[in-house]
Design a protein around this motif. Sequence first.
Motif, short mmCIF file in Angstrom:
data_model
loop_
_atom_site.label_atom_id
_atom_site.label_comp_id
_atom_site.label_asym_id
_atom_site.label_seq_id
_atom_site.Cartn_x
_atom_site.Cartn_y
_atom_site.Cartn_z
N ASN A 62 151.60 17.79 41.37
CA ASN A 62 151.90 18.53 39.78
C ASN A 62 153.13 18.12 38.95
O ASN A 62 152.90 19.98 37.89
CB ASN A 62 151.69 20.36 40.61
CG ASN A 62 150.47 20.57 41.18
OD1 ASN A 62 149.44 19.36 41.36
ND2 ASN A 62 150.51 21.27 42.30
N ALA A 63 153.37 18.09 38.36
CA ALA A 63 154.51 17.50 37.88
C ALA A 63 154.24 17.60 36.11
O ALA A 63 154.42 18.57 35.60
CB ALA A 63 155.50 16.32 37.54
N ASN A 106 135.66 30.77 37.14
CA ASN A 106 135.38 30.93 38.56
C ASN A 106 137.46 31.79 39.43
O ASN A 106 138.18 31.09 39.10
CB ASN A 106 135.90 29.34 39.81
CG ASN A 106 135.50 29.63 40.69
OD1 ASN A 106 134.79 30.27 41.45
ND2 ASN A 106 136.62 29.58 42.21
N TYR A 107 136.35 32.59 39.95
CA TYR A 107 137.55 33.30 40.54
C TYR A 107 137.77 33.20 41.58
O TYR A 107 137.37 33.59 42.60
CB TYR A 107 137.69 35.14 40.38
CG TYR A 107 137.24 35.67 38.83
CD1 TYR A 107 138.38 36.26 38.34
CD2 TYR A 107 136.33 35.10 37.75
CE1 TYR A 107 138.78 36.38 36.43
CE2 TYR A 107 136.42 36.10 36.60
CZ TYR A 107 137.09 35.81 35.85
OH TYR A 107 137.23 36.25 34.25
N SER A 113 145.26 23.68 38.18
CA SER A 113 144.73 22.15 38.91
C SER A 113 142.82 22.27 39.03
O SER A 113 142.60 21.71 39.72
CB SER A 113 145.26 22.28 40.47
OG SER A 113 145.40 23.51 40.96
N ASN A 114 142.81 24.11 39.32
CA ASN A 114 140.77 23.83 39.12
C ASN A 114 141.05 23.07 40.63
O ASN A 114 140.25 22.67 40.90
CB ASN A 114 140.73 23.18 38.14
CG ASN A 114 140.52 23.81 36.94
OD1 ASN A 114 141.04 25.11 36.81
ND2 ASN A 114 140.31 23.13 35.28
N ALA A 115 141.23 23.31 41.27
CA ALA A 115 141.74 22.35 43.44
C ALA A 115 140.35 23.21 43.25
O ALA A 115 140.08 22.52 44.62
CB ALA A 115 143.13 23.28 43.52
N TYR A 116 140.25 24.26 43.44
CA TYR A 116 139.26 25.21 44.49
C TYR A 116 137.73 24.91 43.27
O TYR A 116 136.50 26.05 44.56
CB TYR A 116 139.68 26.43 44.55
CG TYR A 116 140.47 26.28 45.23
CD1 TYR A 116 140.90 25.64 46.34
CD2 TYR A 116 141.62 26.97 44.14
CE1 TYR A 116 141.73 25.50 47.42
CE2 TYR A 116 143.09 27.54 45.29
CZ TYR A 116 143.33 26.36 46.76
OH TYR A 116 143.88 26.07 47.67
N LEU A 117 137.80 24.49 42.53
CA LEU A 117 136.11 24.52 42.00
C LEU A 117 134.69 24.10 43.08
O LEU A 117 134.83 23.17 43.25
CB LEU A 117 135.94 23.88 40.64
CG LEU A 117 136.25 24.51 39.96
CD1 LEU A 117 136.87 24.01 38.16
CD2 LEU A 117 136.39 25.87 38.95
N ARG A 137 143.48 34.97 39.38
CA ARG A 137 143.87 33.73 39.38
C ARG A 137 141.93 33.62 39.03
O ARG A 137 141.31 33.69 39.54
CB ARG A 137 144.15 32.50 40.37
CG ARG A 137 145.88 32.76 40.10
CD ARG A 137 146.57 31.56 41.79
NE ARG A 137 145.48 32.44 43.01
CZ ARG A 137 145.76 31.27 43.45
NH1 ARG A 137 146.34 29.78 43.61
NH2 ARG A 137 144.92 30.93 45.24
N TYR A 138 142.19 33.18 37.64
CA TYR A 138 140.62 32.00 37.60
C TYR A 138 141.29 30.64 37.48
O TYR A 138 142.23 29.58 37.05
CB TYR A 138 139.99 33.08 36.26
CG TYR A 138 140.73 32.71 35.18
CD1 TYR A 138 140.22 31.07 34.56
CD2 TYR A 138 141.70 33.09 35.15
CE1 TYR A 138 141.04 31.20 33.29
CE2 TYR A 138 142.36 32.65 34.00
CZ TYR A 138 142.19 31.81 32.38
OH TYR A 138 142.78 31.55 31.54
#
Length: 470
Positions: free
Chosen positions: A14-15, A124-125, A217-221, A114-115
Amino acid sequence: MKIMVAIANYGTKNAKYAARLIREYQAMPFDVDIFVLSEAPKDYGKEVNVLVGLPSPDPWSLPFAHKRLFADHAEDYDLFIYTEDDTLIREENLRAYLGASEALGEGLLPGFVRYELYPDGSKNYTDIHGPYHWLPDSVRQAGEYVYVRLSNLHSACYMLTRSQLRQAIRSGGFLVEPHSGRYDLICSAGTDPYTRCGFTRVICLSHLAEFELHHLSNAYLDRVGLDEDEYRLQIDALLEVLRNERSAAELFAAEKPLDTSAWDKLYYEPCRNDLALRVPSAAYEILSIGCGWGKTEEQLVAQGKRVTAIPLDAVIGRLAEARGVTVLPPDFAEAFRRLEGNTFDAILLSDVLQHLPDPVEVLQKLSAYLGPDGVMVGAVPNLNLNRRIIGRLRAKSNKWTQLNGSFRKMGMHRPSALMLKAWLKKSGFNMQAVSYSGFSSTRSWTGLVSLLPDSLTAANIVFTAGRLPD
């Protein structure tokens, strides 16, 4: 205003997001000191302090390093911000926090939601999923602010003013060793102000846009969360609760008083195909008990059936309404009163019975609404003694050790097939079929699991029942 920012940044994945956060803070018109908490030396520029070291041997304990840092400088700054390395806080969010903190008064901390962003720019929440839900009876108004509690206390960050940090430290719950429980190590570091320091986290519905943060990071889309339409439907429903246009009640206590969320009732349950397939094709009128956002019910509606539901609460029920479900008040007495004279071809009970103080009492009342040839279709977790022992042996979390005690202590029963059969018989039902679903695929156990009976390895008991003959 002088601000201390602590960014938890483990590894290099995540740098680029951490660098983005740092640029945002450096551009603010405040005196901001930035500290990056890391497991190894890193270079984020000469104006950024990189503090190397883990509070414990567990690498997930890194976020806890911010607590001693804050405490050691409690009198040196006006505002303290802790954040994970991919959660973007802007100047407008910071100013909104300060304004709301002053308006809401002592004891209430404004929280963030967060979204994540889809390629088309829609949101996306991510913080609203699984068992996490709005608490309808907590909606309040203070001046221009309308606020409510969300059961998920984690948003990967928090803020405290100097006076709030002092209060947190005085509580004895701030400077604690790394720990986990209802939240894992990473999340616990960011939720302790609410779980251990006496503060109540609230979301400001009246100023919602100012308290939304981009999870870069949009990690959970496409994995968890609510889309914008579903999110707005719930916000509108909460405002209707405030105006007494919608019930503030909860059908039963879905969240357990345990150090794990594993046994909470899911508000955002995936479609239960194992239950939907058991509903007879000829059944038309369906009654669903303890309905969440309505994915299973939606599938039944798509089959041409008419579905009526008693929801977990009227806010989650709003999403079921949007899926074509007729929704009753989230109160057994009132719902049953409105159902007088109606009968159904099938009654659906998805992971409900274990949460009821007296399952037999509710089942007996439901018998009056099941037609002569109707069926009851349901599921409960498979928690017989042997299954719990197997669970403990395989456990990678504390969820199995928490299943110890009475309903009064745990807020739930520990169902087995025998217990379920007894409940049904006392209520005037005959168990017609029972099966097990949800088998472990843990690699090291796959061979052994295949040799064990289903009652020892399956997560769920699925059943069909009918009324006993008169």
